[in-house]
Design a protein around this motif. Sequence first.
Motif, PDB file in Angstrom:
ATOM      1  N   ALA A  99      66.158 -75.958  11.025  1.00  0.00           N
ATOM      2  CA  ALA A  99      66.227 -74.888  12.005  1.00  0.00           C
ATOM      3  C   ALA A  99      67.536 -74.958  12.789  1.00  0.00           C
ATOM      4  N   ARG A 100      67.822 -73.841  13.446  1.00  0.00           N
ATOM      5  CA  ARG A 100      68.993 -73.760  14.316  1.00  0.00           C
ATOM      6  C   ARG A 100      68.486 -73.424  15.708  1.00  0.00           C
ATOM      7  N   PHE A 101      69.308 -73.732  16.722  1.00  0.00           N
ATOM      8  CA  PHE A 101      68.871 -73.509  18.094  1.00  0.00           C
ATOM      9  C   PHE A 101      70.018 -73.074  18.979  1.00  0.00           C
ATOM     10  N   THR A 102      69.655 -72.395  20.036  1.00  0.00           N
ATOM     11  CA  THR A 102      70.548 -72.094  21.149  1.00  0.00           C
ATOM     12  C   THR A 102      69.755 -72.304  22.429  1.00  0.00           C
ATOM     13  N   PHE A 103      70.304 -73.103  23.312  1.00  0.00           N
ATOM     14  CA  PHE A 103      69.768 -73.263  24.657  1.00  0.00           C
ATOM     15  C   PHE A 103      70.803 -72.731  25.635  1.00  0.00           C
ATOM     16  N   VAL A 104      70.356 -72.053  26.669  1.00  0.00           N
ATOM     17  CA  VAL A 104      71.179 -71.773  27.832  1.00  0.00           C
ATOM     18  C   VAL A 104      70.576 -72.613  28.943  1.00  0.00           C
ATOM     19  N   LEU A 105      71.385 -73.530  29.453  1.00  0.00           N
ATOM     20  CA  LEU A 105      70.927 -74.493  30.455  1.00  0.00           C
ATOM     21  C   LEU A 105      71.598 -74.216  31.790  1.00  0.00           C
ATOM     22  N   GLU A 106      70.838 -74.337  32.857  1.00  0.00           N
ATOM     23  CA  GLU A 106      71.366 -74.190  34.206  1.00  0.00           C
ATOM     24  C   GLU A 106      71.380 -75.555  34.867  1.00  0.00           C
ATOM     25  N   LYS A 107      72.468 -75.846  35.577  1.00  0.00           N
ATOM     26  CA  LYS A 107      72.567 -77.126  36.273  1.00  0.00           C
ATOM     27  C   LYS A 107      71.694 -77.083  37.523  1.00  0.00           C
ATOM     28  N   GLY A 108      70.739 -77.990  37.593  1.00  0.00           N
ATOM     29  CA  GLY A 108      69.889 -78.105  38.770  1.00  0.00           C
ATOM     30  C   GLY A 108      70.399 -79.206  39.679  1.00  0.00           C
ATOM     31  N   ALA A 109      69.627 -79.526  40.703  1.00  0.00           N
ATOM     32  CA  ALA A 109      70.029 -80.556  41.656  1.00  0.00           C
ATOM     33  C   ALA A 109      70.097 -81.929  41.005  1.00  0.00           C
ATOM     34  N   SER A 120      65.207 -70.834  15.254  1.00  0.00           N
ATOM     35  CA  SER A 120      64.745 -70.129  14.061  1.00  0.00           C
ATOM     36  C   SER A 120      65.030 -70.960  12.824  1.00  0.00           C
ATOM     37  N   LYS A 121      64.198 -70.728  11.829  1.00  0.00           N
ATOM     38  CA  LYS A 121      64.406 -71.397  10.546  1.00  0.00           C
ATOM     39  C   LYS A 121      65.740 -70.954   9.964  1.00  0.00           C
ATOM     40  N   ILE A 122      66.412 -71.882   9.306  1.00  0.00           N
ATOM     41  CA  ILE A 122      67.663 -71.542   8.626  1.00  0.00           C
ATOM     42  C   ILE A 122      67.312 -70.764   7.365  1.00  0.00           C
ATOM     43  N   PRO A 123      67.978 -69.640   7.149  1.00  0.00           N
ATOM     44  CA  PRO A 123      67.693 -68.850   5.945  1.00  0.00           C
ATOM     45  C   PRO A 123      67.888 -69.672   4.668  1.00  0.00           C
ATOM     46  N   GLY A 124      67.289 -69.222   3.579  1.00  0.00           N
ATOM     47  CA  GLY A 124      67.298 -69.934   2.294  1.00  0.00           C
ATOM     48  C   GLY A 124      68.669 -70.339   1.786  1.00  0.00           C
ATOM     49  N   LYS A 125      69.617 -69.452   1.794  1.00  0.00           N
ATOM     50  CA  LYS A 125      70.978 -69.808   1.343  1.00  0.00           C
ATOM     51  C   LYS A 125      71.691 -70.484   2.497  1.00  0.00           C
ATOM     52  N   GLN A 126      71.964 -71.764   2.336  1.00  0.00           N
ATOM     53  CA  GLN A 126      72.566 -72.548   3.421  1.00  0.00           C
ATOM     54  C   GLN A 126      74.046 -72.228   3.634  1.00  0.00           C
ATOM     55  N   ASP A 127      74.774 -72.071   2.574  1.00  0.00           N
ATOM     56  CA  ASP A 127      76.223 -71.825   2.675  1.00  0.00           C
ATOM     57  C   ASP A 127      76.561 -70.486   2.056  1.00  0.00           C
TER      58      ASP A 127
END
Length: 129
Positions: A99-109, A120-127
């Motif tokens: 799978a691949r991911f994206t996080f948007v992180l906020e700096k807290g105290a 999401s799952k990586i599609p069948g064709k990797q390259d």
Amino acid sequence: MLTPTDFVQEWLKAISSNDAGTIVSLYKEDAVLLGTLDSKVRKGTKSIREYFDHFVTLRPQGKITQIICDEISGGAAITANGLYDLELCEDDKTTKVKARFTFVLEKGATNWIILSHHSSKIPGKQDII
């Protein structure tokens, strides 16, 4: 405070703990989640908790294989993008999911908090190239 990369590793440890409450505590109250195994856009603690209550029944384990972090707004927020390998177990059958991911992180105290998370799952064709 953890580095953003270390925070994402902590998130992965949290999902491997199979404790939905621990996972959800890493998300801001009005965060958005597009889960790996979900067809819904989830917003807010209650909806995100519903997703992870089911997800942890699959006893997820994972390993990050690539991560790239970039600052936003002078470091007040971060995007963390990358790839991970997940193992999910259902009915004593283990499935491996790339799978691949994206996080948007906020700096807290004292630590980062997740504002938005897409996986999401990586599609069948990797390259393609």
